[in-house]
Scaffold this motif. Structure first.
Motif, PDB file in Angstrom:
ATOM      1  N   LEU A  50      32.858 -69.979 -33.510  1.00  0.00           N
ATOM      2  CA  LEU A  50      31.860 -70.475 -34.459  1.00  0.00           C
ATOM      3  C   LEU A  50      30.502 -69.820 -34.230  1.00  0.00           C
ATOM      4  CD1 LEU A  50      32.743 -74.274 -34.336  1.00  0.00           C
ATOM      5  CD2 LEU A  50      33.361 -72.628 -36.128  1.00  0.00           C
ATOM      6  N   ASP A  51      30.225 -69.454 -32.983  1.00  0.00           N
ATOM      7  CA  ASP A  51      28.940 -68.880 -32.581  1.00  0.00           C
ATOM      8  C   ASP A  51      28.891 -67.364 -32.771  1.00  0.00           C
ATOM      9  OD1 ASP A  51      26.354 -69.062 -31.342  1.00  0.00           O
ATOM     10  OD2 ASP A  51      27.222 -68.368 -29.459  1.00  0.00           O
ATOM     11  N   GLU A  52      30.033 -66.712 -32.758  1.00  0.00           N
ATOM     12  CA  GLU A  52      30.077 -65.253 -32.663  1.00  0.00           C
ATOM     13  C   GLU A  52      29.686 -64.457 -33.903  1.00  0.00           C
ATOM     14  OE1 GLU A  52      33.830 -64.344 -30.864  1.00  0.00           O
ATOM     15  OE2 GLU A  52      33.070 -64.878 -28.899  1.00  0.00           O
ATOM     16  N   PRO A  53      29.646 -65.017 -35.083  1.00  0.00           N
ATOM     17  CA  PRO A  53      29.146 -64.160 -36.160  1.00  0.00           C
ATOM     18  C   PRO A  53      27.702 -63.714 -35.916  1.00  0.00           C
ATOM     19  CG  PRO A  53      30.305 -66.023 -37.071  1.00  0.00           C
ATOM     20  CD  PRO A  53      30.200 -66.255 -35.587  1.00  0.00           C
ATOM     21  N   ASP A  54      26.964 -64.455 -35.100  1.00  0.00           N
ATOM     22  CA  ASP A  54      25.579 -64.104 -34.799  1.00  0.00           C
ATOM     23  C   ASP A  54      25.522 -63.266 -33.531  1.00  0.00           C
ATOM     24  OD1 ASP A  54      24.720 -65.691 -36.954  1.00  0.00           O
ATOM     25  OD2 ASP A  54      24.786 -67.482 -35.695  1.00  0.00           O
ATOM     26  N   ILE A  55      24.897 -62.113 -33.634  1.00  0.00           N
ATOM     27  CA  ILE A  55      24.740 -61.246 -32.470  1.00  0.00           C
ATOM     28  C   ILE A  55      23.277 -61.283 -32.078  1.00  0.00           C
ATOM     29  CG2 ILE A  55      24.920 -58.864 -31.655  1.00  0.00           C
ATOM     30  CD1 ILE A  55      27.294 -58.521 -33.503  1.00  0.00           C
ATOM     31  N   PRO A  56      22.882 -61.371 -30.835  1.00  0.00           N
ATOM     32  CA  PRO A  56      23.742 -61.328 -29.659  1.00  0.00           C
ATOM     33  C   PRO A  56      24.490 -62.645 -29.470  1.00  0.00           C
ATOM     34  CG  PRO A  56      21.494 -61.736 -28.982  1.00  0.00           C
ATOM     35  CD  PRO A  56      21.470 -61.538 -30.474  1.00  0.00           C
ATOM     36  N   TYR A  57      25.669 -62.519 -28.863  1.00  0.00           N
ATOM     37  CA  TYR A  57      26.468 -63.698 -28.605  1.00  0.00           C
ATOM     38  C   TYR A  57      25.741 -64.590 -27.617  1.00  0.00           C
ATOM     39  CZ  TYR A  57      30.150 -60.872 -30.722  1.00  0.00           C
ATOM     40  OH  TYR A  57      30.888 -60.100 -31.559  1.00  0.00           O
ATOM     41  N   GLY A  58      25.989 -65.877 -27.727  1.00  0.00           N
ATOM     42  CA  GLY A  58      25.278 -66.836 -26.899  1.00  0.00           C
ATOM     43  C   GLY A  58      26.084 -67.327 -25.711  1.00  0.00           C
ATOM     44  N   ASP A  59      25.642 -68.464 -25.194  1.00  0.00           N
ATOM     45  CA  ASP A  59      26.278 -69.065 -24.022  1.00  0.00           C
ATOM     46  C   ASP A  59      27.716 -69.481 -24.295  1.00  0.00           C
ATOM     47  OD1 ASP A  59      23.908 -68.724 -22.662  1.00  0.00           O
ATOM     48  OD2 ASP A  59      23.222 -70.788 -22.989  1.00  0.00           O
ATOM     49  N   ALA A  60      28.020 -69.842 -25.539  1.00  0.00           N
ATOM     50  CA  ALA A  60      29.382 -70.264 -25.865  1.00  0.00           C
ATOM     51  C   ALA A  60      30.375 -69.132 -25.617  1.00  0.00           C
ATOM     52  CB  ALA A  60      29.459 -70.736 -27.316  1.00  0.00           C
ATOM     53  N   THR A  61      30.002 -67.925 -25.970  1.00  0.00           N
ATOM     54  CA  THR A  61      30.882 -66.774 -25.747  1.00  0.00           C
ATOM     55  C   THR A  61      31.056 -66.512 -24.256  1.00  0.00           C
ATOM     56  OG1 THR A  61      30.311 -65.798 -27.863  1.00  0.00           O
ATOM     57  CG2 THR A  61      31.176 -64.304 -26.188  1.00  0.00           C
ATOM     58  N   ALA A  62      29.976 -66.598 -23.499  1.00  0.00           N
ATOM     59  CA  ALA A  62      30.069 -66.390 -22.046  1.00  0.00           C
ATOM     60  C   ALA A  62      30.956 -67.454 -21.406  1.00  0.00           C
ATOM     61  CB  ALA A  62      28.674 -66.419 -21.420  1.00  0.00           C
ATOM     62  N   PHE A  89      45.600 -57.493 -19.072  1.00  0.00           N
ATOM     63  CA  PHE A  89      45.613 -57.623 -20.523  1.00  0.00           C
ATOM     64  C   PHE A  89      44.290 -57.079 -21.028  1.00  0.00           C
ATOM     65  CE2 PHE A  89      49.331 -60.009 -21.641  1.00  0.00           C
ATOM     66  CZ  PHE A  89      49.723 -60.547 -20.440  1.00  0.00           C
ATOM     67  N   TYR A  90      44.299 -56.618 -22.247  1.00  0.00           N
ATOM     68  CA  TYR A  90      43.082 -56.034 -22.799  1.00  0.00           C
ATOM     69  C   TYR A  90      41.995 -57.072 -22.986  1.00  0.00           C
ATOM     70  CZ  TYR A  90      40.000 -53.538 -25.914  1.00  0.00           C
ATOM     71  OH  TYR A  90      38.907 -52.969 -26.492  1.00  0.00           O
ATOM     72  N   ASP A  91      42.334 -58.251 -23.524  1.00  0.00           N
ATOM     73  CA  ASP A  91      41.333 -59.250 -23.863  1.00  0.00           C
ATOM     74  C   ASP A  91      41.771 -60.618 -23.354  1.00  0.00           C
ATOM     75  OD1 ASP A  91      39.393 -60.849 -25.013  1.00  0.00           O
ATOM     76  OD2 ASP A  91      40.106 -60.590 -27.056  1.00  0.00           O
ATOM     77  N   PRO A  92      41.071 -61.190 -22.374  1.00  0.00           N
ATOM     78  CA  PRO A  92      41.458 -62.498 -21.839  1.00  0.00           C
ATOM     79  C   PRO A  92      41.506 -63.597 -22.896  1.00  0.00           C
ATOM     80  CG  PRO A  92      39.894 -61.459 -20.361  1.00  0.00           C
ATOM     81  CD  PRO A  92      39.964 -60.608 -21.607  1.00  0.00           C
ATOM     82  N   ARG A  93      40.619 -63.550 -23.879  1.00  0.00           N
ATOM     83  CA  ARG A  93      40.633 -64.608 -24.894  1.00  0.00           C
ATOM     84  C   ARG A  93      41.844 -64.483 -25.810  1.00  0.00           C
ATOM     85  NH1 ARG A  93      34.718 -64.925 -27.128  1.00  0.00           N
ATOM     86  NH2 ARG A  93      35.711 -66.335 -28.607  1.00  0.00           N
ATOM     87  N   THR A  94      42.336 -63.284 -26.052  1.00  0.00           N
ATOM     88  CA  THR A  94      43.578 -63.126 -26.800  1.00  0.00           C
ATOM     89  C   THR A  94      44.729 -63.721 -26.000  1.00  0.00           C
ATOM     90  OG1 THR A  94      42.771 -61.146 -27.916  1.00  0.00           O
ATOM     91  CG2 THR A  94      45.152 -61.442 -27.844  1.00  0.00           C
TER      92      THR A  94
END
Length: 159
Positions: free
Chosen positions: A110-122, A140-145
């Motif tokens: 929900l937060d990621e359309p806005d760059i820079p990414y915030g604390d939620a992404t971290a 793996f390439y991407d831990p969130r995947t």
């Protein structure tokens, strides 16, 4: 996902790793000497890179993984109740950490359309890495995947 094994001269190691990176989505490349110590053995897990015509795997995986998930508010309540009942982090099992990582991933999306990414992404990235460390699935390439794949599997087994 597939595994790649290469045996090469030590001088060729870096150019080969660079070529693998350009051609595939590659996790960590492990390098070991051969038994005679004259060449190197390279091992890597890789995936084909998506073409420009393909949708990004992570956003597609998020839509699929969370299609039947409980609401974010419901999951926050579940996490709070589970933490309160446990009394100690050592009593929490893998399911808790998987659901927590998935919850944080959904909030970060929900937060990621806005760059820079915030604390939620971290926070989502950290929870995903923690789950991968707990499971030790390999690179793996991407831990969130990875979290999305595991959550979709868990959710389908719960229903």
């Amino acid at each position: 996902m597939f595994e790649i094994r290469v045996i090469c001269d030590p001088a060729e190691t870096e150019p080969i790793v660079a070529a693998l990176d350009r051609t595939f989505t590659v996790g960590t490349v492990s390098v070991y000497p051969t038994r005679d110590r004259k060449r190197n053995r390279l091992y890597a897990r890789a995936e084909s890179k998506p073409t420009d015509a393909e949708p990004a795997e992570s956003s597609l995986a998020a839509e699929q993984a969370y299609a039947n998930a409980p609401s974010i508010n419901s999951e926050i309540g579940w996490a709070a109740r589970t933490l309160a009942a446990a009394g100690c982090f050592t009593e929490l099992g893998r399911d808790f950490y998987l659901r927590k990582a998935a919850l944080l991933d959904r909030i970060a999306l929900l937060d990621e359309p806005d760059i820079p990414y915030g604390d939620a992404t971290a926070a989502a990235d950290a929870a995903a890495v923690f789950l991968m460390d707990m499971d030790q699935p390999g690179p793996f390439y991407d831990p969130r995947t990875y979290v999305r794949q595991q959550y979709a599997h868990w959710l389908s087994s719960e229903q």
